[in-house]
Design an enzyme around this catalytic site. Structure first.
Site, PDB file in Angstrom:
ATOM      1  CG  ASP A  42     -35.114 -56.950 -13.149  1.00  0.00           C
ATOM      2  OD1 ASP A  42     -35.646 -57.658 -14.016  1.00  0.00           O
ATOM      3  OD2 ASP A  42     -35.535 -55.816 -12.847  1.00  0.00           O
ATOM      4  CG  LEU A  43     -30.245 -57.764  -8.984  1.00  0.00           C
ATOM      5  CD1 LEU A  43     -30.103 -57.615  -7.478  1.00  0.00           C
ATOM      6  CD2 LEU A  43     -29.273 -56.842  -9.700  1.00  0.00           C
TER       7      LEU A  43
END
Length: 415
Positions: A186-187
Site C-alpha cells: 500500500d505504501l
C-alpha cells in the site's frame, strides 16, 4: 542538525495552487494525497456521511477527543479538508462533478468501474475537465483477468511473491512465509501514484492534456522484488526465505551480542578483512573459503559459525562504536520506542507536532525528504469526518446556507 528550517507562513509550497479531490480510503490513496498535501496541494477528502474513511474505526489506540479516530487514520490524512458527501445520491455525485471542473487531480480506489454508475468515471469527468489527472488505484489494475478482484496489501504480499522470500527458511523453528511488518505494498503504491501524478501534471502543463493513471498493487509488488526479480529473470535463480541473511552478500545480517542484537552490513572485501581483524579473527582473512563475496556467500554457514560466538562477547554499543571507528557499517536492532528516542531522529525533525481545531495535539512522522526551497508543510492536522463540508462547499461552489440546508435535508451532506 538539519540545514533545512521548518516552513513558516511565507515559505513557498511546491504544489501551491494544485487542487486535489481525494475519493480514496484506507491507505494507498490517502498516502498519495497526503504527500501531495505536504507539498502544498489543496486536498479535499471526500467521505461517506456517517461512516467516513474505514480506517477511522480500525482497532488500536484512538484519540480521546470525542472523534474516536484511530491512530491508523492519523498516519495518512494530514493536510486535508474532510467533506462528507453521499456519492450514491444524484445530488452528491453532481457536487463532485462541479468540484472536478475546478480540480487538477482526482484520486480514487474503487473497484474497476465502480464510479461509472455515479457518472464519476474517467471518461465522464475528463469530458468535463480535459486537464484532469485522474488516478485509479486498485489491487490488480484496470485491465487483465484479475481486474475485477479485490486487492489488499496482505493478499498482494502473498500473491506477488514477497512472502515467499520473507521470513525464516522451512525446517527451522518459526520457518515459513511471513508478511512485512507494515503494509509496504500500500505504501509503495501510494508513493508510485504520487510520482505518476506529478509526471502527469508536468505533461498536462506542457500540453494541456490530462490523463488516466492506472496504479495497481500487484504491479507495485512486482517492482519491489527488484534484485530478486532480476536474479530470477536473468539468471534463473529461484529466491527463497533466508531470514535476515542477504542472498548475495555475507556477512550482512543480525548477530546476537551480550545485551542485544546488532546488524552487520559489510558489502566488500576490505570491510570483511577489517571486521575479521576487529573481532580477533584475522585467520579468516587467509581462509580460501572466504576470499571473496561470492565465496563467502557459498560458505555462509561456516562463516556465521565463527563470527557468531565472537560477536556474542561484545556489548552492542561497544561493538557499534568500534565498527564505526573502523568505518564499518553497523547498528543496533532498535525497537520502535528506541527509534523515536534516537537523538538523530530529533536532529532531523522527523516527528512533527500538529493540533486539531480543538487543540488536541498529535504527533506525526513528517515528510521524509528535505527540500531546501520548498519544504513540506504541516498546516492541517488530520480532520474530523466531514468537518469542512459546509465551509469548503460554500467557498468552492458558492453554495448558500439555504443550499447547504437543503442538501442536508436530502441526506447528501451531514445536518
Amino acid at each position: 542538525m538539519s540545514s533545512v528550517p521548518p516552513p513558516g507562513p511565507s515559505t513557498p509550497a511546491a504544489l501551491q495552487g494544485i487542487k486535489v479531490l481525494d475519493l480514496s480510503r484506507v491507505l494507498a490513496g490517502p498516502w498519495a494525497t497526503q504527500m501531495l498535501g505536504d507539498l502544498g496541494a489543496e486536498v479535499l477528502k471526500i467521505e461517506q456521511p456517517g461512516q467516513g474513511d474505514d480506517t477511522r474505526r480500525w482497532g488500536g489506540p484512538a484519540l480521546d477527543d470525542g472523534s474516536g479516530d484511530s491512530a491508523y487514520f492519523l498516519c495518512a490524512n494530514r493536510n486535508k479538508r474532510s467533506l462528507a458527501i453521499d456519492l450514491a445520491k444524484p445530488e452528491g455525485a453532481a457536487l463532485i462533478r462541479r468540484l472536478v471542473q475546478q480540480s487538477d487531480v482526482l484520486v480514487e480506489n474503487f473497484r474497476v468501474g465502480g464510479l461509472a454508475k455515479y457518472g464519476l468515471d474517467y471518461a465522464t469527468l475528463s469530458a468535463l475537465n480535459p486537464r484532469l489527472v485522474y488516478c485509479s488505484i486498485t489491487g490488480f489494475g484496470q485491465t487483465g483477468r484479475y481486474a475485477d478482484k479485490g486487492g489488499y496489501d496482505f493478499l498482494i504480499q502473498a500473491m506477488g511473491g514477497l512472502m515467499s522470500i520473507t521470513g525464516l527458511p522451512d525446517g527451522v523453528p518459526g520457518g515459513g512465509p511471513m508478511k512485512v511488518g507494515v503494509p509496504i505494498v500500500d505504501l509503495f503504491t501510494g508513493t508510485y501514484a504520487t510520482v505518476a501524478i506529478l509526471a502527469a501534471l508536468r505533461h498536462r502543463d506542457a500540453t494541456g492534456e490530462g490523463q488516466h493513471i492506472d496504479c495497481a498493487l500487484l504491479d507495485t509488488q512486482l517492482s519491489l522484488l527488484s534484485n530478486q526479480a532480476s536474479r530470477y529473470l536473468n539468471g534463473g535463480a529461484v529466491p527463497g526465505r533466508l531470514g535476515n541473511d542477504h542472498p548475495d552478500i555475507v556477512p550482512y545480517r543480525d548477530y546476537a551480542c551480550a545485551d542485544g542484537d546488532i546488524v552487520v552490513a559489510l558489502g566488500n572485501d576490505r570491510q570483511f578483512r577489517d571486521f575479521a581483524v576487529l573481532l580477533g579473527l584475522a585467520p579468516l582473512v587467509e581462509d580460501a573459503r572466504f576470499a571473496s563475496v561470492a565465496l563467502r556467500s557459498l560458505n555462509r554457514a561456516a562463516l556465521h559459525a565463527v563470527i557468531g560466538p565472537a560477536v556474542a562477547r561484545w556489548r552492542v554499543a561497544d561493538l557499534v562504536d568500534a565498527m564505526e571507528a573502523a568505518k564499518l557499517p553497523a547498528g543496533k536492532v532498535q525497537t520502535v520506542p528506541e527509534v523515536f528516542d534516537d537523538p538523530h531522529v530529533a536532529d532531523r525533525s522527523s516527528v512533527q507536532t500538529m493540533c486539531r481545531d480543538d487543540g488536541t495535539p498529535l504527533r506525526v512522522v513528517g515528510f521524509p525528504v528535505k527540500l531546501s526551497e520548498t519544504p513540506a508543510r504541516y498546516d492541517r492536522a488530520p480532520p474530523r469526518a466531514g468537518a469542512d463540508t459546509r465551509q469548503a462547499l460554500s467557498a468552492a461552489l458558492g453554495l448558500t446556507a439555504r443550499d447547504l440546508d437543503d442538501l442536508a435535508a436530502d441526506g447528501v451532506i451531514p445536518a
